[in-house]
Motif scaffolding. Sequence first.
Motif, PDB file in Angstrom:
ATOM      1  N   SER A 206      42.373  48.076  68.754  1.00  0.00           N
ATOM      2  CA  SER A 206      42.783  49.213  67.704  1.00  0.00           C
ATOM      3  C   SER A 206      44.032  48.979  67.320  1.00  0.00           C
ATOM      4  CB  SER A 206      42.224  50.304  68.297  1.00  0.00           C
ATOM      5  OG  SER A 206      40.856  50.363  68.396  1.00  0.00           O
ATOM      6  N   VAL A 207      45.068  49.032  68.236  1.00  0.00           N
ATOM      7  CA  VAL A 207      46.578  48.882  67.653  1.00  0.00           C
ATOM      8  C   VAL A 207      46.818  47.588  67.064  1.00  0.00           C
ATOM      9  CG1 VAL A 207      48.956  48.831  68.711  1.00  0.00           C
ATOM     10  CG2 VAL A 207      47.239  50.358  69.632  1.00  0.00           C
ATOM     11  N   VAL A 208      46.467  46.550  67.387  1.00  0.00           N
ATOM     12  CA  VAL A 208      46.511  45.318  66.807  1.00  0.00           C
ATOM     13  C   VAL A 208      45.991  45.334  65.306  1.00  0.00           C
ATOM     14  CG1 VAL A 208      45.920  42.682  66.929  1.00  0.00           C
ATOM     15  CG2 VAL A 208      46.641  43.662  69.056  1.00  0.00           C
ATOM     16  N   ASP A 209      44.891  45.865  65.191  1.00  0.00           N
ATOM     17  CA  ASP A 209      44.177  45.944  64.143  1.00  0.00           C
ATOM     18  C   ASP A 209      45.146  46.681  62.992  1.00  0.00           C
ATOM     19  OD1 ASP A 209      42.063  44.100  64.539  1.00  0.00           O
ATOM     20  OD2 ASP A 209      40.632  45.756  65.204  1.00  0.00           O
ATOM     21  N   PHE A 210      45.623  47.806  63.512  1.00  0.00           N
ATOM     22  CA  PHE A 210      46.143  48.796  62.919  1.00  0.00           C
ATOM     23  C   PHE A 210      47.569  48.299  62.223  1.00  0.00           C
ATOM     24  CE2 PHE A 210      48.884  52.531  61.690  1.00  0.00           C
ATOM     25  CZ  PHE A 210      48.028  53.009  60.844  1.00  0.00           C
ATOM     26  N   GLN A 211      48.115  47.474  63.184  1.00  0.00           N
ATOM     27  CA  GLN A 211      49.418  46.796  62.939  1.00  0.00           C
ATOM     28  C   GLN A 211      49.268  45.938  61.742  1.00  0.00           C
ATOM     29  OE1 GLN A 211      50.918  45.814  66.805  1.00  0.00           O
ATOM     30  NE2 GLN A 211      52.267  47.530  66.839  1.00  0.00           N
ATOM     31  N   HIS A 212      48.196  45.048  61.807  1.00  0.00           N
ATOM     32  CA  HIS A 212      47.837  44.126  60.801  1.00  0.00           C
ATOM     33  C   HIS A 212      47.721  44.721  59.617  1.00  0.00           C
ATOM     34  CE1 HIS A 212      46.264  40.440  59.015  1.00  0.00           C
ATOM     35  NE2 HIS A 212      45.164  41.012  58.839  1.00  0.00           N
ATOM     36  N   GLU A 213      46.950  45.919  59.375  1.00  0.00           N
ATOM     37  CA  GLU A 213      46.744  46.508  58.184  1.00  0.00           C
ATOM     38  C   GLU A 213      48.144  47.127  57.755  1.00  0.00           C
ATOM     39  OE1 GLU A 213      44.086  50.286  56.156  1.00  0.00           O
ATOM     40  OE2 GLU A 213      44.164  49.837  58.480  1.00  0.00           O
ATOM     41  N   LEU A 214      48.955  47.370  58.365  1.00  0.00           N
ATOM     42  CA  LEU A 214      50.302  47.774  58.111  1.00  0.00           C
ATOM     43  C   LEU A 214      51.284  46.771  57.476  1.00  0.00           C
ATOM     44  CD1 LEU A 214      51.821  50.268  60.709  1.00  0.00           C
ATOM     45  CD2 LEU A 214      50.723  50.870  58.572  1.00  0.00           C
ATOM     46  N   LEU A 215      50.878  45.582  57.926  1.00  0.00           N
ATOM     47  CA  LEU A 215      51.635  44.204  57.667  1.00  0.00           C
ATOM     48  C   LEU A 215      50.915  43.850  56.254  1.00  0.00           C
ATOM     49  CD1 LEU A 215      52.350  42.252  60.913  1.00  0.00           C
ATOM     50  CD2 LEU A 215      53.857  43.456  59.604  1.00  0.00           C
ATOM     51  N   THR A 216      49.785  43.982  55.990  1.00  0.00           N
ATOM     52  CA  THR A 216      49.051  43.207  55.080  1.00  0.00           C
ATOM     53  C   THR A 216      49.111  44.364  53.909  1.00  0.00           C
ATOM     54  OG1 THR A 216      46.901  43.876  55.802  1.00  0.00           O
ATOM     55  CG2 THR A 216      47.767  41.744  56.164  1.00  0.00           C
ATOM     56  N   ARG A 217      48.868  45.427  54.033  1.00  0.00           N
ATOM     57  CA  ARG A 217      48.759  46.658  52.926  1.00  0.00           C
ATOM     58  C   ARG A 217      50.037  47.660  52.875  1.00  0.00           C
ATOM     59  NH1 ARG A 217      43.817  47.528  50.961  1.00  0.00           N
ATOM     60  NH2 ARG A 217      41.991  46.141  51.736  1.00  0.00           N
ATOM     61  N   GLY A 218      50.834  47.623  53.980  1.00  0.00           N
ATOM     62  CA  GLY A 218      51.991  48.386  53.790  1.00  0.00           C
ATOM     63  C   GLY A 218      52.833  47.855  52.836  1.00  0.00           C
ATOM     64  N   PRO A 219      53.149  46.787  52.446  1.00  0.00           N
ATOM     65  CA  PRO A 219      54.061  46.335  51.110  1.00  0.00           C
ATOM     66  C   PRO A 219      53.562  46.763  49.842  1.00  0.00           C
ATOM     67  CG  PRO A 219      53.952  44.427  52.849  1.00  0.00           C
ATOM     68  CD  PRO A 219      53.094  45.477  53.202  1.00  0.00           C
ATOM     69  N   TRP A 220      52.104  46.715  49.660  1.00  0.00           N
ATOM     70  CA  TRP A 220      51.780  47.261  48.521  1.00  0.00           C
ATOM     71  C   TRP A 220      51.995  48.615  48.480  1.00  0.00           C
ATOM     72  CZ3 TRP A 220      50.235  43.877  44.774  1.00  0.00           C
ATOM     73  CH2 TRP A 220      49.925  42.503  45.249  1.00  0.00           C
ATOM     74  N   ALA A 221      51.534  49.371  49.594  1.00  0.00           N
ATOM     75  CA  ALA A 221      51.695  50.865  49.440  1.00  0.00           C
ATOM     76  C   ALA A 221      53.136  51.236  48.982  1.00  0.00           C
ATOM     77  CB  ALA A 221      51.223  51.612  50.684  1.00  0.00           C
ATOM     78  N   LEU A 222      53.876  50.611  49.902  1.00  0.00           N
ATOM     79  CA  LEU A 222      55.593  50.778  49.670  1.00  0.00           C
ATOM     80  C   LEU A 222      55.662  50.653  48.171  1.00  0.00           C
ATOM     81  CD1 LEU A 222      58.257  51.720  50.534  1.00  0.00           C
ATOM     82  CD2 LEU A 222      58.457  49.321  51.345  1.00  0.00           C
TER      83      LEU A 222
END
Length: 752
Positions: A518-534
Amino acid sequence: MRRSTAVTPLPAAASAAVSASADNKVDGRLAALGRFCFRHRRWVLGFWAVVLVVGVLIGGRVFAGSVAGASSASSEADRGGAVVAAADPVRGTVTAVVDGRPVDDQAVRDAVTRATAEIAALPGVSSATDAYGTDPAAAALRSADGNASLISVRMAETSTDAQTGAVTQRLADLKADGAHVTVGGDLVLQDEVKKQTERDTRFGEIVTLPLTLIVMVLVFGGLAAASLPVIGAVASVGGALLAMFGFSKLMDIDTSVLPIATVLGLGLSIDYALLMVNRFREERGQGASIDAAVERTAATAGRTVAFSGLTVAVALSGLFIFTSPVLGAVAAAGVSVVVIAVAAALTLIPALLGFAGRRIKAPAAPVPDEGFFSRTVRRVRKRAVPVALACTALLMAAGAPFLHAEMRNSGAAVLPAASAGRQVADTIDQRFPQVSPAAVTVVVESGAPAAQAYADSVVAKLPGVSGVRAVTPVTDTLSTIDVLVHGDPQGGPAKQVVEELRADRGGLTTYVTGGAASVVDFQHELLTRGPWALGLVAVGTLILLFLMTGSVVMPVKALLMNLLSLGASLGALTLIFQDGYFSGLLGFSPTGGLETFIPVLVFAFAFGLSMDYEVFLLARIKELRDKGHSCTRAVELGVQRSGKIITSAALLMVIVFAGFAAGDMLMVKQMGIALAVAVAVDATLVRCLLVPAAMSLFGEFNWWAPAPLRRLHRRFGLSEHVDLPAIEPAIEPAALPAPRPEPKKTLVGSTP
């Protein structure tokens, strides 16, 4: 004879006062809204009273309808859990630890087996197992030292809260010759999380509201003015509960969302009402009548409030980019809470000013142009370069600890150590390792033989794996493999095992699940979608600040400064909750990391609140700039005239966040501490030192924009400056002297 009626004319000054409202009416929709709410204040107050009452009545239902640990089908870990749940549908488990007497003690054995049999016959129970069965799995329910055992009850998917409560009560009533019984399990944990979150939220509200009232009495010098922001905040909380109750009918609202949204709404409502009341006092101090002061307040401070709310909403909207249900629910609830806080400030506060305006003390003199804040700005301007460098270096150093932050799902550790659910979870981890949750679980869509072959040939040979439990068949075509790892079950080695298992599936259809996955999946989401959110938040903020200021320099500068103050907050969060500094003082045990979604929420909330104060300050500076002051003088006067209100608002916000951080829920405590640090740093180090230093260095370049953008701003800009008509000397109706009675006259020939 007809008696003639004489009409006594009003004095000239009173006549001017009566007509002043019409002659000096402020144009604009916000001014019109202020006038409407002032004139219809009873209806407005009645509306918000209904909102508050209904919100309070359904407040408990909001927590009851929330979900502890909302999940999504977007990640592999969640999809694997959904596959198992579909094949073996159960609502959850209730687990009891029977401790303190030997497991083979006959009295203990009789009491436990009798309770297990009775529970198995209760409605809603799928199965009940104890350590005395002939099933091989029963041996795992016996501790290694032989002095404790488990009773595991699986509740059917269709079971109700009442049925779960009946099972919990029967286990709690178990008497086993001096043995101690503690009841937990995932269903009990979920219930405790909901109840503890509700208690912490109520505690935060009860503690912070009286403290904020005391501070505001000191700020305004009177109870009437101080009480208005508190009333507005309470009404906003009622509206927030209504909004979240509505969202809970449309989506799963994680329990942790509720206090986060509540603390945001409470803080913003107090800030916005404080700004409105302060401007009202200023207008009254300049001689405006009550209705004119309300109108002018709505046109000026109301515009700042609306613009500030828009910037906070934009910051929270970035969370919609993520697929995590927790972040989506926070975004929906947060934006709605911001809207409610703005609505309360623009409607309820003008109505309350209509009732209490005469009791609010106007300042004896306007805010002086010279004072602590203006002197601070001049001192900073003389040393602009070293001040800017020192502040930047300090903020970067404060944010450095976040570079080694670890993300994790703390599970039962989010509850206080005294809670029964956490005690059971801790006991299972320490004394029943054979049934404690594995670091990694592989769900295999095949029978047990193929799953066992995969476990022997692939899983057990990975360098980070310390052992593999026996394959557990769920159905004839579905099995699970519990994988044990070296070291921290959510640390680096465990995450590496997750990646390796996903890279080599042995030709089978597998889902790698568990806490580490679950932690790995969440970190992956941060890396892929985080820049778009930012990017969304940055672009939206830059556009809004450009429309407000007409400059491209100040929005970029504000964005960079907010990132610095945000980094300091995240650094403090890491030092306290991961590294354990001040953990004894704050009353928690560090878990070795930060909750996965907390840094994202801190970013969104702290960024929005920082922009909130940026708007407060730039609004005054821009207003002074539009009146013809030089950049240097506009900064001096802007900081001087807004410094006290920004500092007061920040202090109140810190009190609100600290009140919620005093609770026992770890996630709420992390959010409260992080936001309190962010606001304190932003209102002091950034607004009082770094912003004046940077604006002094840039000078007139602060207002630069390319010619095409200047033309665009002249046409579409949201100018913060409002052309206010001159204030006519006003005489309140209550201040008019009572007309003197005319002497009685008797006309000749008439009857007296």
